[in-house]
Write a protein that holds these residues in place. Structure first.
Motif: not given
Length: 418
Positions: A136, A139-141, A143, A167-168, A171, A174, A367, A371
């Motif tokens: 996760l 994934t956040v990085t 995005i 972004l959230p 995330t 996904s 998250i 961000a």
């Protein structure tokens, strides 16, 4: 027909004189300075009769102790509006009421009590426990980088529209394993529902339809995703739709506003700006400061008294929603914590408390933290493009934070993905 109880028989009984008319927790005056309204309400008692949205009335708990009492006593204060909300049962709340979309009964854990709540919440916590937190973070990085790549060469951006809002949403989507086109629809409609505007009812109907489509896809093609895990827990289609809405609604818009408010704080506060950039003060400290002073979900968690109930010396009557004001509770002078002493202090109620508390606060914090840190790493000279006092704020009944965050920075391709 509009439900307007006579102020003379306002159903709040205590030691303070009632307000001559219920104060609104909506509209321009409230939006301009919510804290002024909370202070005025707090002067009349821990629980006060208010207008939640046009024609929708109820109580608002505005002290820390009162909010905790409501959150930690589920037998006395039930969640399910069905049979408990007098105006809803009488059919006198407008179908297009923004508050109705945020407070109507739904088949998910947030609106259930007792064993039904435990069953639905366990399905969520079990599904979330299967999320690979390391994956996760990646994934956040990814995005975050994709979103920054889209504007980093321009030297300017509205961070809310271009970064913190999507972004959230992207995330969380996904984690559902949703096809991109369907994901975009869900993201769009969730945002409209939380905005609590005049089109909230239409947006809610479209959102439920999109979520049902996703459930159908996952029943046909299961995967390693949250929707599949919820299906495996035995939830019905209606429960699945409403649980998807709950996870998306609880995780995405509040996290977006939490992230945006933290960036705003870092760019405008002497306590954080230089220290965060130099590593003296961690980003997590700015994020916790926001949860104390500007929680992204300022007023929510409606409950209903089971018979007349005492709340901090005030008698509240059944039949009416009682909202918990996390924003008012966190700034209650009775529990005030000096800003310099908030680091590491998680005594705020931004993630609620009791059996309906957020089941994954650390995922939300993770998250937001990634961000903010990724943005500062990629654009270290970030600065507001307008005076700090001109940053517009959202209407703040159910969701609060910057409505826009225009910034300037030196155009950069550093770290840009090929």
């Amino acid at each position: 027909m509009t439900f307007r109880p006579d102020a003379a028989r306002c159903p709040v009984r205590g030691h303070t004189p009632p307000l001559l008319r219920p104060l609104p927790i909506h509209g321009p005056a409230f939006d301009a300075d919510p804290e002024a309204t909370y202070r005025r309400l707090r002067a009349h008692g821990p629980v006060v009769w208010v207008e939640i949205s046009p024609g929708v009335f109820g109580y608002l708990a505005v002290t820390y102790a009162a909010c905790l009492h409501l959150l930690r006593n589920p037998e006395r204060f039930r969640k399910d509006p069905t049979g408990n909300w007098e105006a809803l049962g009488a059919g006198v709340i407008p179908a297009d009421s923004p508050a109705l979309q945020m407070m109507m009964p739904r088949d998910n854990a947030l609106w259930k009590d007792g064993e039904e709540h435990r069953r639905l919440r366990e399905a969520i916590t079990t599904a979330l426990s299967r999320v690979d937190t390391r994956a996760l973070a990646g994934t956040v990085t990814r995005i975050a980088d994709q979103l920054i790549d889209a504007f980093c060469e321009t030297g300017k951006a509205d961070l809310v529209a271009s970064y913190t809002d999507p972004l959230p949403m992207l995330t969380v989507t996904s984690l559902f394993g949703s096809p991109p086109q369907l994901s975009e629809k869900i993201v769009h409609y969730v945002t409209r529902v939380f905005a609590a505007g005049s089109d909230a009812a239409q947006a809610n109907a479209a959102l439920e339809s999109a979520c049902l489509e996703l459930v159908g896809l996952k029943r046909h093609r299961p995967g390693r995703d949250l929707v599949t895990y919820l299906i495996e827990a035995g939830l019905t289609d209606e429960e699945l739709v409403q649980t998807i809405l709950l996870i998306k609604g609880a995780a995405a818009p509040p996290t977006a506003k939490h992230t945006a408010a933290a960036i705003q704080l870092i760019l405008t506060s002497e306590r954080f700006a230089g220290n965060v950039h130099t590593g003296v003060t961690p980003v997590s400290a700015a994020l916790e400061e926001v949860l104390w002073t500007r929680p992204p979900a300022p007023n929510y968690h409606p409950v209903f008294a089971q018979g007349p109930q005492q709340v901090e010396g005030v008698t509240v009557q059944p039949g009416h929603p009682i909202l918990v004001s996390y924003a008012a509770a966190n700034t209650d002078p009775a529990v005030a914590v000096p800003g310099a002493e908030r680091a590491g202090n998680r005594g705020h109620l931004a993630f609620s408390a009791g059996p309906h508390a957020c089941p994954a606060p650390d995922l939300a914090r993770g998250i937001s933290s990634i961000a903010v840190e990724r943005l500062l790493d990629r654009l270290p000279d970030l600065r507001l493009a307008i005076p700090a006092h001109e940053v517009p704020a959202l209407p703040g009944t159910f969701l609060a934070g910057p409505a826009a965050l225009p910034v300037h920075f030196h155009p950069s391709t550093t770290g840009k993905q090929p």
